[in-house]
Design a protein around this motif. Structure first.
Motif, PDB file in Angstrom:
ATOM      1  N   THR A 183       0.853  -1.186   0.000  1.00  0.00           N
ATOM      2  CA  THR A 183       0.000   0.000   0.000  1.00  0.00           C
ATOM      3  C   THR A 183       0.893   1.242   0.000  1.00  0.00           C
ATOM      4  O   THR A 183       1.963   1.260   0.608  1.00  0.00           O
ATOM      5  CB  THR A 183      -0.952   0.064   1.215  1.00  0.00           C
ATOM      6  N   VAL A 184       0.414   2.258  -0.696  1.00  0.00           N
ATOM      7  CA  VAL A 184       1.107   3.542  -0.758  1.00  0.00           C
ATOM      8  C   VAL A 184       0.085   4.599  -0.354  1.00  0.00           C
ATOM      9  O   VAL A 184      -1.007   4.657  -0.907  1.00  0.00           O
ATOM     10  CB  VAL A 184       1.622   3.832  -2.189  1.00  0.00           C
ATOM     11  N   LYS A 185       0.455   5.407   0.635  1.00  0.00           N
ATOM     12  CA  LYS A 185      -0.464   6.445   1.103  1.00  0.00           C
ATOM     13  C   LYS A 185       0.254   7.780   1.162  1.00  0.00           C
ATOM     14  O   LYS A 185       1.395   7.880   1.610  1.00  0.00           O
ATOM     15  CB  LYS A 185      -1.017   6.097   2.489  1.00  0.00           C
ATOM     16  N   VAL A 186      -0.453   8.809   0.711  1.00  0.00           N
ATOM     17  CA  VAL A 186       0.017  10.183   0.774  1.00  0.00           C
ATOM     18  C   VAL A 186      -0.744  10.858   1.901  1.00  0.00           C
ATOM     19  O   VAL A 186      -1.978  10.857   1.898  1.00  0.00           O
ATOM     20  CB  VAL A 186      -0.246  10.901  -0.572  1.00  0.00           C
ATOM     21  N   GLU A 187      -0.006  11.399   2.885  1.00  0.00           N
ATOM     22  CA  GLU A 187      -0.615  12.107   4.013  1.00  0.00           C
ATOM     23  C   GLU A 187       0.123  13.418   4.227  1.00  0.00           C
ATOM     24  O   GLU A 187       1.236  13.416   4.759  1.00  0.00           O
ATOM     25  CB  GLU A 187      -0.530  11.284   5.300  1.00  0.00           C
ATOM     26  N   ASP A 188      -0.466  14.505   3.812  1.00  0.00           N
ATOM     27  CA  ASP A 188       0.087  15.846   3.942  1.00  0.00           C
ATOM     28  C   ASP A 188       1.530  15.917   3.435  1.00  0.00           C
ATOM     29  O   ASP A 188       1.754  16.009   2.245  1.00  0.00           O
ATOM     30  CB  ASP A 188      -0.039  16.360   5.373  1.00  0.00           C
ATOM     31  N   THR A 189       2.529  15.825   4.313  1.00  0.00           N
ATOM     32  CA  THR A 189       3.925  15.917   3.896  1.00  0.00           C
ATOM     33  C   THR A 189       4.610  14.559   3.866  1.00  0.00           C
ATOM     34  O   THR A 189       5.819  14.487   3.647  1.00  0.00           O
ATOM     35  CB  THR A 189       4.723  16.847   4.832  1.00  0.00           C
ATOM     36  N   ARG A 234       7.776   1.959   5.705  1.00  0.00           N
ATOM     37  CA  ARG A 234       8.678   3.109   5.588  1.00  0.00           C
ATOM     38  C   ARG A 234       7.835   4.352   5.406  1.00  0.00           C
ATOM     39  O   ARG A 234       6.808   4.336   4.707  1.00  0.00           O
ATOM     40  CB  ARG A 234       9.613   2.986   4.377  1.00  0.00           C
ATOM     41  N   SER A 235       8.281   5.428   6.022  1.00  0.00           N
ATOM     42  CA  SER A 235       7.635   6.721   5.866  1.00  0.00           C
ATOM     43  C   SER A 235       8.704   7.733   5.479  1.00  0.00           C
ATOM     44  O   SER A 235       9.769   7.768   6.088  1.00  0.00           O
ATOM     45  CB  SER A 235       6.963   7.140   7.177  1.00  0.00           C
ATOM     46  N   ILE A 236       8.403   8.526   4.472  1.00  0.00           N
ATOM     47  CA  ILE A 236       9.320   9.569   4.032  1.00  0.00           C
ATOM     48  C   ILE A 236       8.617  10.895   4.253  1.00  0.00           C
ATOM     49  O   ILE A 236       7.529  11.133   3.722  1.00  0.00           O
ATOM     50  CB  ILE A 236       9.689   9.398   2.545  1.00  0.00           C
ATOM     51  N   ASP A 237       9.228  11.750   5.062  1.00  0.00           N
ATOM     52  CA  ASP A 237       8.656  13.056   5.364  1.00  0.00           C
ATOM     53  C   ASP A 237       9.324  14.109   4.495  1.00  0.00           C
ATOM     54  O   ASP A 237      10.527  14.350   4.617  1.00  0.00           O
ATOM     55  CB  ASP A 237       8.836  13.391   6.845  1.00  0.00           C
ATOM     56  N   PHE A 238       8.535  14.719   3.629  1.00  0.00           N
ATOM     57  CA  PHE A 238       9.022  15.739   2.721  1.00  0.00           C
ATOM     58  C   PHE A 238       8.962  17.115   3.387  1.00  0.00           C
ATOM     59  O   PHE A 238       8.142  17.319   4.289  1.00  0.00           O
ATOM     60  CB  PHE A 238       8.181  15.751   1.435  1.00  0.00           C
ATOM     61  N   PRO A 239       9.766  18.059   2.922  1.00  0.00           N
ATOM     62  CA  PRO A 239       9.721  19.413   3.510  1.00  0.00           C
ATOM     63  C   PRO A 239       8.643  20.295   2.882  1.00  0.00           C
ATOM     64  O   PRO A 239       8.713  21.511   2.960  1.00  0.00           O
ATOM     65  CB  PRO A 239      11.134  19.949   3.209  1.00  0.00           C
ATOM     66  N   PHE A 240       7.665  19.683   2.250  1.00  0.00           N
ATOM     67  CA  PHE A 240       6.541  20.403   1.652  1.00  0.00           C
ATOM     68  C   PHE A 240       5.365  19.434   1.598  1.00  0.00           C
ATOM     69  O   PHE A 240       5.517  18.230   1.741  1.00  0.00           O
ATOM     70  CB  PHE A 240       6.876  20.929   0.243  1.00  0.00           C
TER      71      PHE A 240
END
Length: 134
Positions: free
Chosen positions: A64-70, A92-98
């Motif tokens: 599963t791939v989920k997009v949550e805010d950043t 795994r979670s990748i936190d973007f700066p935007f």
């Protein structure tokens, strides 16, 4: 079909992105998760940021791939007919700066590699959402 463009208010600080990428790959947590969960690489092209996750032991229906805010969240777990599942969940979670919810996000899974494309210019739904794998 004409593609929608990101509004000027959604512009990205590319110097901030470069620094974020350096920090991400120098973070010891990233290396640890590459060995204990699954390996991730991040690439950049003129049009997209590309996240490659190496999930050779999984089928697309187990990912599963989920997009949550950043954040971009990737989960993989073998199917099981037992509850609780005897198979561990890999995450795994990748936190973007935007905020990535405002960007078009597509994902593809082939030959054990999950590729997620986050568009630099095309707008997305602006909502948290799951990304469907074809």
């Amino acid at each position: 079909m004409k593609k929608k463009k990101l509004l000027h208010s959604h512009s990205i600080d590319f110097d901030l992105i470069d620094q974020w990428l350096k920090n991400y790959f120098l973070d010891p947590k990233t290396l640890h998760e590459d060995h204990t969960q699954f390996k991730i690489d991040i690439y950049e092209t003129n049009t997209d940021w590309i996240i490659a996750a190496f999930l050779e032991e999984f089928a697309s229906s187990e990912i599963t791939v989920k997009v949550e805010d950043t954040s971009l969240k990737i989960t993989a777990q073998k199917h099981s007919y037992k509850f609780p599942s005897p198979f561990p969940k890999h995450f795994r979670s990748i936190d973007f700066p935007f905020s990535i919810i405002n960007h078009d996000v597509k994902a593809f899974f082939e030959n054990g590699t999950l590729e997620i494309f986050i568009s630099k210019s095309n707008i997305g739904h602006g909502k948290n959402r799951f990304i469907t794998l074809p």
